[in-house]
Scaffold this active site. Structure first.
Site, PDB file in Angstrom:
ATOM      1  N   ASP A 283     -14.596 -14.491  26.831  1.00  0.00           N
ATOM      2  CA  ASP A 283     -14.182 -13.665  25.690  1.00  0.00           C
ATOM      3  C   ASP A 283     -14.336 -12.193  26.075  1.00  0.00           C
ATOM      4  O   ASP A 283     -15.178 -11.470  25.532  1.00  0.00           O
ATOM      5  CB  ASP A 283     -15.031 -13.997  24.462  1.00  0.00           C
ATOM      6  CG  ASP A 283     -14.565 -13.262  23.212  1.00  0.00           C
ATOM      7  OD1 ASP A 283     -13.420 -12.781  23.198  1.00  0.00           O
ATOM      8  OD2 ASP A 283     -15.359 -13.153  22.256  1.00  0.00           O
TER       9      ASP A 283
ATOM     10  N   CYS B 214      -2.051   0.044   9.218  1.00  0.00           N
ATOM     11  CA  CYS B 214      -1.227  -1.159   9.046  1.00  0.00           C
ATOM     12  C   CYS B 214       0.198  -0.876   9.502  1.00  0.00           C
ATOM     13  O   CYS B 214       1.071  -0.548   8.700  1.00  0.00           O
ATOM     14  CB  CYS B 214      -1.227  -1.608   7.582  1.00  0.00           C
ATOM     15  SG  CYS B 214      -2.841  -2.156   6.984  1.00  0.00           S
TER      16      CYS B 214
ATOM     17  N   TYR C 284     -19.350 -12.915  28.615  1.00  0.00           N
ATOM     18  CA  TYR C 284     -19.037 -11.748  27.761  1.00  0.00           C
ATOM     19  C   TYR C 284     -19.454 -12.095  26.325  1.00  0.00           C
ATOM     20  O   TYR C 284     -18.686 -11.954  25.378  1.00  0.00           O
ATOM     21  CB  TYR C 284     -17.550 -11.397  27.811  1.00  0.00           C
ATOM     22  CG  TYR C 284     -17.002 -11.181  29.199  1.00  0.00           C
ATOM     23  CD1 TYR C 284     -17.093  -9.939  29.820  1.00  0.00           C
ATOM     24  CD2 TYR C 284     -16.380 -12.218  29.891  1.00  0.00           C
ATOM     25  CE1 TYR C 284     -16.582  -9.735  31.092  1.00  0.00           C
ATOM     26  CE2 TYR C 284     -15.870 -12.026  31.172  1.00  0.00           C
ATOM     27  CZ  TYR C 284     -15.970 -10.785  31.769  1.00  0.00           C
ATOM     28  OH  TYR C 284     -15.473 -10.580  33.034  1.00  0.00           O
TER      29      TYR C 284
ATOM     30  N   CYS D  71      -7.868   1.310  -0.408  1.00  0.00           N
ATOM     31  CA  CYS D  71      -7.286   0.561   0.705  1.00  0.00           C
ATOM     32  C   CYS D  71      -7.294  -0.919   0.350  1.00  0.00           C
ATOM     33  O   CYS D  71      -8.354  -1.527   0.226  1.00  0.00           O
ATOM     34  CB  CYS D  71      -8.074   0.805   1.987  1.00  0.00           C
ATOM     35  SG  CYS D  71      -7.445  -0.151   3.393  1.00  0.00           S
TER      36      CYS D  71
ATOM     37  N   GLU E  37     -24.515 -11.663  28.587  1.00  0.00           N
ATOM     38  CA  GLU E  37     -24.003 -10.430  27.985  1.00  0.00           C
ATOM     39  C   GLU E  37     -24.710  -9.232  28.606  1.00  0.00           C
ATOM     40  O   GLU E  37     -25.935  -9.215  28.739  1.00  0.00           O
ATOM     41  CB  GLU E  37     -24.230 -10.450  26.474  1.00  0.00           C
ATOM     42  CG  GLU E  37     -24.055  -9.125  25.752  1.00  0.00           C
ATOM     43  CD  GLU E  37     -22.673  -8.509  25.932  1.00  0.00           C
ATOM     44  OE1 GLU E  37     -22.598  -7.280  26.125  1.00  0.00           O
ATOM     45  OE2 GLU E  37     -21.684  -9.256  25.886  1.00  0.00           O
TER      46      GLU E  37
ATOM     47  N   CYS F  91       0.842  -1.193   0.000  1.00  0.00           N
ATOM     48  CA  CYS F  91       0.000   0.000   0.000  1.00  0.00           C
ATOM     49  C   CYS F  91       0.880   1.246   0.000  1.00  0.00           C
ATOM     50  O   CYS F  91       1.762   1.394   0.853  1.00  0.00           O
ATOM     51  CB  CYS F  91      -0.919   0.018   1.211  1.00  0.00           C
ATOM     52  SG  CYS F  91      -1.939   1.510   1.334  1.00  0.00           S
TER      53      CYS F  91
ATOM     54  N   CYS G  91      -7.868 -10.733  23.062  1.00  0.00           N
ATOM     55  CA  CYS G  91      -7.314  -9.870  22.017  1.00  0.00           C
ATOM     56  C   CYS G  91      -6.175  -9.015  22.564  1.00  0.00           C
ATOM     57  O   CYS G  91      -5.685  -8.135  21.872  1.00  0.00           O
ATOM     58  CB  CYS G  91      -8.409  -8.974  21.427  1.00  0.00           C
ATOM     59  SG  CYS G  91      -9.202  -7.880  22.621  1.00  0.00           S
TER      60      CYS G  91
ATOM     61  N   CYS H  45      -0.453   6.342   6.899  1.00  0.00           N
ATOM     62  CA  CYS H  45      -1.709   5.846   7.455  1.00  0.00           C
ATOM     63  C   CYS H  45      -1.424   5.011   8.694  1.00  0.00           C
ATOM     64  O   CYS H  45      -0.472   4.237   8.718  1.00  0.00           O
ATOM     65  CB  CYS H  45      -2.445   5.013   6.402  1.00  0.00           C
ATOM     66  SG  CYS H  45      -3.896   4.145   7.025  1.00  0.00           S
TER      67      CYS H  45
END
Length: 463
Positions: free
Chosen positions: A394, A95, A328, A174, A349, A86, A421, A92
């Site tokens: 999660d 990434c 979650y 993109c 949740e 890119c 994550c 940007c």
């Protein structure tokens, strides 16, 4: 103590100063994607650097324990450094590590997880390489572009922010998102003024269009467009503009307006109105169909997410018709995916809208063994006496609270599957669980966000 100079570049100086320029060798990667170099024991975090690089850098921040630096010149590139595909990668912020070959990106992410588990959790675990994303281009199926406009021509700008700023990089193409996104954004840029719709001025909290959010289905290629508007109601000009978007793109299944008039960095408010078409797109994970609305939390890389769901489902299937707690839960994606290998699933949740969405998905997929609860996970577990064979955790990036982990342990008989994550909070929470008697059975990272430092990890613990 001696100081060595070459070509007026400082190679070594115990008394380093701000704005000093020096040459360093990048040894490894940090959990935030910056290269790590060391000078006289001082750790230097270097942006846009790859392990193996020899780079000339400029010190931009200096403390007693670490420094930050930017690359001025790559003197000797790492064997893993490549030309980004890119043209906007340098400016940007989307990434961060696209200049690293994809195979080594996976190794870097493996290292990030392993280092976090060791330095934060105290675990001496050999972490396997992440399961790669099926696609490392055109993989991102949720797009959130901030919108502004130029001062003189009033031309709309749409794209991602430059790193560590709120300056928008106006992106025309993109390569990590579907091509239809470029076309829709270009139409919005070109046509908004014709409908009296202005771009947003963040400093003045003025103007109309704050963000455009696109959801693109990998299942049927349909697109849901959400216009985030600095308003408390949908005026005619917004409705007319929405109709133009809907009419001009066959793949657009619906156009919604999210009304967000608060001075905030939060992109979406909790008030969304569907203006034309449907207010959701359908996405398929394994053999289950989900409905994804403007405010629905769902992974941006559905194909990579499918690898994670398959991995978790396979782990659950090792037990004989287990009772499963899906904590979650969001729209109960894990609970729904594992429902046909579980005896019973309870999905919990806190967001009531997500639970309402999950109810529709259960009906859509003819699932009858998933029980839904709109509640905080900790409070729900404190209110019940039942136990579960398997608990799926999660949580968001901040991880779990000690209270929620304590309650999870009280209510889980066999196994905890922790989906994370954030390697740092994962390591912290695993340390706490293992101090309470859990044993780590397996660790497997997954590449969800190609060309970034982010990594997803699934850890299976015996209770």
């Amino acid at each position: 103590m001696s100081t060595t100079f070459s070509n007026n570049i400082l190679y070594y100086n115990k008394f380093m100063n701000l704005n000093d320029e020096l040459v360093v060798n990048i040894e490894k990667i940090s959990n935030l994607g910056t290269g790590i170099a060391k000078v006289d024991g001082l750790v230097i975090f270097v942006e846009n650097a790859c392990p193996g690089d020899e780079v000339k850098v400029k010190i931009t921040k200096l403390t007693k324990t670490y420094a930050n630096a930017t690359v001025l010149d790559v003197i000797k590139p790492s064997i893993h450094r490549i030309k980004p595909f890119c043209a906007m990668q340098n400016v940007c912020g989307a990434c961060q590590i696209q200049f690293v070959d994809y195979d080594y990106q996976l190794e870097m992410k493996r290292q990030i997880v392993e280092d976090s588990l060791k330095s934060i959790g105290g675990f001496d675990i050999e972490v396997p390489r992440p399961i790669p994303s099926p696609d490392n281009k055109v993989y991102r199926h949720k797009i959130q572009y901030p919108i502004s406009q130029t001062k003189v021509s009033k031309r709309l700008l749409a794209g991602y922010y430059k790193p560590q700023s709120h300056e928008i990089v106006n992106i025309k193409h993109c390569p990590i998102q579907p091509e239809v996104c470029d076309k829709i954004i270009e139409f919005i840029r070109d046509e908004a003024q014709n409908y009296g719709v202005s771009g947003y001025d963040e400093k003045k909290h003025a103007g109309d269009l704050r963000h455009v959010v696109l959801r693109v289905s990998t299942y049927n290629k349909k697109v849901l467009v959400t216009l985030v508007i600095n308003s408390n109601k949908v005026f005619k000009r917004f409705a007319d503009f929405a109709k133009a978007i809907f009419d001009n793109f066959e793949d657009v299944i619906g156009v919604c307006a999210n009304l967000n008039s608060k001075r905030t960095n939060v992109i979406l408010s909790d008030k969304t109105e569907c203006i034309y078409g449907e207010d959701y797109v359908e996405e398929k994970i394994l053999d289950k169909v989900f409905r994804i609305g403007s405010n629905t939390f769902f992974q941006v890389n559905p194909k990579s997410a499918e690898n994670i769901f398959a991995y978790v489902k396979d782990e659950v299937s090792k037990h004989d018709a287990p009772t499963v707690l899906d904590a979650y839960a969001g729209i109960a994606t894990f609970g729904i995916v594992v429902s046909d290998v579980a005896g019973e699933v309870v999905s919990v949740e806190a967001n009531s809208d997500s639970i309402e969405n999950a109810k529709d998905v259960l009906k859509l997929n003819n699932i009858s063994n998933v029980e839904l609860h709109s509640a905080d996970t900790t409070k729900y577990l404190q209110s019940v006496k039942r136990k579960f064979d398997v608990t799926i955790l999660d949580p968001p990036r901040k991880g779990c609270t000690k209270e929620s982990l304590d309650e999870t342990l009280k209510h889980t008989k066999k196994e905890i599957i922790y989906v994370s994550c954030n390697p740092a909070t994962l390591a912290r929470d695993l340390k706490y669980l293992c101090e309470k008697g859990c044993k780590i059975k397996s660790v497997q990272p997954f590449d969800m966000f190609c060309h970034t430092y982010h990594v997803e990890t699934v850890v299976v613990l015996g209770v």
